[in-house]
Design a protein around this motif. Structure first.
Motif, PDB file in Angstrom:
ATOM      1  N   GLN A  31      -6.027 -23.503 -55.240  1.00  0.00           N
ATOM      2  CA  GLN A  31      -7.380 -23.072 -55.575  1.00  0.00           C
ATOM      3  C   GLN A  31      -7.394 -21.565 -55.764  1.00  0.00           C
ATOM      4  O   GLN A  31      -6.742 -20.844 -55.010  1.00  0.00           O
ATOM      5  CB  GLN A  31      -8.361 -23.432 -54.451  1.00  0.00           C
ATOM      6  N   THR A  32      -8.160 -21.113 -56.731  1.00  0.00           N
ATOM      7  CA  THR A  32      -8.431 -19.689 -56.891  1.00  0.00           C
ATOM      8  C   THR A  32      -9.860 -19.451 -56.428  1.00  0.00           C
ATOM      9  O   THR A  32     -10.793 -20.077 -56.936  1.00  0.00           O
ATOM     10  CB  THR A  32      -8.256 -19.244 -58.351  1.00  0.00           C
ATOM     11  N   TRP A  33     -10.010 -18.581 -55.459  1.00  0.00           N
ATOM     12  CA  TRP A  33     -11.303 -18.240 -54.880  1.00  0.00           C
ATOM     13  C   TRP A  33     -11.691 -16.829 -55.325  1.00  0.00           C
ATOM     14  O   TRP A  33     -10.845 -15.936 -55.363  1.00  0.00           O
ATOM     15  CB  TRP A  33     -11.227 -18.265 -53.351  1.00  0.00           C
ATOM     16  N   VAL A  34     -12.979 -16.648 -55.624  1.00  0.00           N
ATOM     17  CA  VAL A  34     -13.501 -15.352 -56.028  1.00  0.00           C
ATOM     18  C   VAL A  34     -14.737 -15.038 -55.173  1.00  0.00           C
ATOM     19  O   VAL A  34     -15.577 -15.918 -54.941  1.00  0.00           O
ATOM     20  CB  VAL A  34     -13.873 -15.340 -57.534  1.00  0.00           C
ATOM     21  N   ARG A  35     -14.822 -13.792 -54.729  1.00  0.00           N
ATOM     22  CA  ARG A  35     -16.009 -13.375 -53.961  1.00  0.00           C
ATOM     23  C   ARG A  35     -17.139 -13.096 -54.953  1.00  0.00           C
ATOM     24  O   ARG A  35     -17.027 -12.250 -55.842  1.00  0.00           O
ATOM     25  CB  ARG A  35     -15.728 -12.112 -53.164  1.00  0.00           C
ATOM     26  N   LEU A  36     -18.229 -13.813 -54.797  1.00  0.00           N
ATOM     27  CA  LEU A  36     -19.419 -13.645 -55.622  1.00  0.00           C
ATOM     28  C   LEU A  36     -20.574 -13.212 -54.726  1.00  0.00           C
ATOM     29  O   LEU A  36     -20.445 -13.259 -53.493  1.00  0.00           O
ATOM     30  CB  LEU A  36     -19.743 -14.963 -56.330  1.00  0.00           C
ATOM     31  N   PRO A  37     -21.721 -12.824 -55.286  1.00  0.00           N
ATOM     32  CA  PRO A  37     -22.842 -12.425 -54.429  1.00  0.00           C
ATOM     33  C   PRO A  37     -23.229 -13.506 -53.418  1.00  0.00           C
ATOM     34  O   PRO A  37     -23.636 -13.194 -52.299  1.00  0.00           O
ATOM     35  CB  PRO A  37     -23.976 -12.172 -55.430  1.00  0.00           C
ATOM     36  N   GLU A  38     -23.062 -14.790 -53.786  1.00  0.00           N
ATOM     37  CA  GLU A  38     -23.410 -15.877 -52.864  1.00  0.00           C
ATOM     38  C   GLU A  38     -22.283 -16.230 -51.900  1.00  0.00           C
ATOM     39  O   GLU A  38     -22.440 -17.113 -51.050  1.00  0.00           O
ATOM     40  CB  GLU A  38     -23.859 -17.122 -53.641  1.00  0.00           C
ATOM     41  N   LEU A  89     -19.303 -29.624 -53.453  1.00  0.00           N
ATOM     42  CA  LEU A  89     -19.734 -29.003 -54.704  1.00  0.00           C
ATOM     43  C   LEU A  89     -20.208 -27.575 -54.491  1.00  0.00           C
ATOM     44  O   LEU A  89     -20.057 -26.729 -55.370  1.00  0.00           O
ATOM     45  CB  LEU A  89     -20.827 -29.840 -55.353  1.00  0.00           C
ATOM     46  N   GLY A  90     -20.759 -27.295 -53.334  1.00  0.00           N
ATOM     47  CA  GLY A  90     -21.243 -25.951 -53.027  1.00  0.00           C
ATOM     48  C   GLY A  90     -20.148 -24.900 -52.969  1.00  0.00           C
ATOM     49  O   GLY A  90     -20.435 -23.709 -53.031  1.00  0.00           O
ATOM     50  N   PHE A  91     -18.899 -25.325 -52.862  1.00  0.00           N
ATOM     51  CA  PHE A  91     -17.791 -24.375 -52.828  1.00  0.00           C
ATOM     52  C   PHE A  91     -17.315 -23.967 -54.221  1.00  0.00           C
ATOM     53  O   PHE A  91     -16.513 -23.049 -54.349  1.00  0.00           O
ATOM     54  CB  PHE A  91     -16.615 -24.955 -52.035  1.00  0.00           C
ATOM     55  N   TRP A 140     -17.742 -16.644 -51.136  1.00  0.00           N
ATOM     56  CA  TRP A 140     -16.484 -17.067 -51.737  1.00  0.00           C
ATOM     57  C   TRP A 140     -16.668 -18.419 -52.400  1.00  0.00           C
ATOM     58  O   TRP A 140     -17.190 -19.350 -51.783  1.00  0.00           O
ATOM     59  CB  TRP A 140     -15.393 -17.153 -50.679  1.00  0.00           C
ATOM     60  N   ARG A 141     -16.211 -18.525 -53.671  1.00  0.00           N
ATOM     61  CA  ARG A 141     -16.328 -19.775 -54.426  1.00  0.00           C
ATOM     62  C   ARG A 141     -15.031 -20.061 -55.163  1.00  0.00           C
ATOM     63  O   ARG A 141     -14.304 -19.154 -55.562  1.00  0.00           O
ATOM     64  CB  ARG A 141     -17.473 -19.705 -55.449  1.00  0.00           C
ATOM     65  N   ILE A 142     -14.766 -21.339 -55.380  1.00  0.00           N
ATOM     66  CA  ILE A 142     -13.590 -21.778 -56.121  1.00  0.00           C
ATOM     67  C   ILE A 142     -13.922 -21.744 -57.607  1.00  0.00           C
ATOM     68  O   ILE A 142     -14.928 -22.308 -58.037  1.00  0.00           O
ATOM     69  CB  ILE A 142     -13.190 -23.207 -55.706  1.00  0.00           C
ATOM     70  N   VAL A 143     -13.043 -21.095 -58.390  1.00  0.00           N
ATOM     71  CA  VAL A 143     -13.234 -21.049 -59.842  1.00  0.00           C
ATOM     72  C   VAL A 143     -12.264 -21.967 -60.573  1.00  0.00           C
ATOM     73  O   VAL A 143     -12.551 -22.416 -61.681  1.00  0.00           O
ATOM     74  CB  VAL A 143     -13.155 -19.609 -60.397  1.00  0.00           C
ATOM     75  N   THR A 144     -11.115 -22.224 -59.979  1.00  0.00           N
ATOM     76  CA  THR A 144     -10.171 -23.209 -60.522  1.00  0.00           C
ATOM     77  C   THR A 144      -9.497 -23.920 -59.359  1.00  0.00           C
ATOM     78  O   THR A 144      -9.273 -23.329 -58.292  1.00  0.00           O
ATOM     79  CB  THR A 144      -9.061 -22.587 -61.402  1.00  0.00           C
ATOM     80  N   ALA A 145      -9.182 -25.193 -59.588  1.00  0.00           N
ATOM     81  CA  ALA A 145      -8.483 -25.984 -58.574  1.00  0.00           C
ATOM     82  C   ALA A 145      -7.538 -26.947 -59.264  1.00  0.00           C
ATOM     83  O   ALA A 145      -7.818 -27.425 -60.365  1.00  0.00           O
ATOM     84  CB  ALA A 145      -9.494 -26.751 -57.713  1.00  0.00           C
ATOM     85  N   GLY A 161      -4.303 -12.783 -50.802  1.00  0.00           N
ATOM     86  CA  GLY A 161      -5.433 -12.013 -51.287  1.00  0.00           C
ATOM     87  C   GLY A 161      -5.004 -10.977 -52.310  1.00  0.00           C
ATOM     88  O   GLY A 161      -3.933 -10.375 -52.194  1.00  0.00           O
ATOM     89  N   TYR A 162      -5.861 -10.797 -53.302  1.00  0.00           N
ATOM     90  CA  TYR A 162      -5.622  -9.814 -54.364  1.00  0.00           C
ATOM     91  C   TYR A 162      -6.864  -8.943 -54.468  1.00  0.00           C
ATOM     92  O   TYR A 162      -7.881  -9.367 -55.013  1.00  0.00           O
ATOM     93  CB  TYR A 162      -5.312 -10.508 -55.693  1.00  0.00           C
ATOM     94  N   GLY A 163      -6.784  -7.737 -53.903  1.00  0.00           N
ATOM     95  CA  GLY A 163      -7.950  -6.871 -53.866  1.00  0.00           C
ATOM     96  C   GLY A 163      -8.972  -7.398 -52.878  1.00  0.00           C
ATOM     97  O   GLY A 163      -8.656  -8.134 -51.945  1.00  0.00           O
ATOM     98  N   HIS A 164     -10.224  -7.028 -53.122  1.00  0.00           N
ATOM     99  CA  HIS A 164     -11.314  -7.400 -52.215  1.00  0.00           C
ATOM    100  C   HIS A 164     -12.029  -8.675 -52.637  1.00  0.00           C
ATOM    101  O   HIS A 164     -12.878  -9.168 -51.896  1.00  0.00           O
ATOM    102  CB  HIS A 164     -12.331  -6.255 -52.141  1.00  0.00           C
TER     103      HIS A 164
END
Length: 126
Positions: A102-109, A32-34, A111-116, A77-80
């Motif tokens: 999975q779509t991963w996005v870099r957030l302040p905390e 869940l943390g991902f 890399w997190r999955i936003v859709t799977a 990867g797409y951008g940073h």
């Protein structure tokens, strides 16, 4: 836009490998943390919108069968701050390869999955 920046690929590869270890170990808290709080996940026979639905669903699920293996894992990867992971997965004795994206996005905390999305076609040879 820069594609497949080496540092993005390395970071997402490490995050995905950590996710996969948690999945195989059935470590629900780690899995869940991902995900982001509002992530949407489509499974083989299920759908969860948001982390609360996913938490309920994951706690009710049995562990994965032993021997899960991945095939043709690709990280783009797409951008940073965005990456897409696709892979096939299978289990010993099964002639079916499932699909996972999975779509991963870099957030302040981190890399997190936003859709799977997970699907498992019937009758697909390995």
């Amino acid at each position: 836009m820069h594609r497949d920046l080496p540092e993005v690929i390395a970071e997402v590869t490490a995050a995905f490998e950590d996710y996969e270890r948690a999945l195989v170990a059935n470590d629900v808290a780690a899995i869940l943390g991902f995900f982001t709080a509002d992530a949407v996940r489509f499974g083989v026979n299920d759908r969860q919108a948001g982390i609360e639905e996913q938490a309920r669903w994951r706690r009710a699920q049995a562990a994965l069968p032993p021997g899960r293996h991945l095939k043709d894992t690709r990280i783009q990867g797409y951008g940073h701050s965005t990456a897409v992971v696709t892979t096939l997965f299978g289990y010993p004795g099964s002639g079916v390869l499932g699909r996972q994206s999975q779509t991963w996005v870099r957030l302040p905390e981190g890399w997190r999955i936003v859709t799977a999305h997970v699907s498992e076609p019937t009758g697909q040879p390995t």
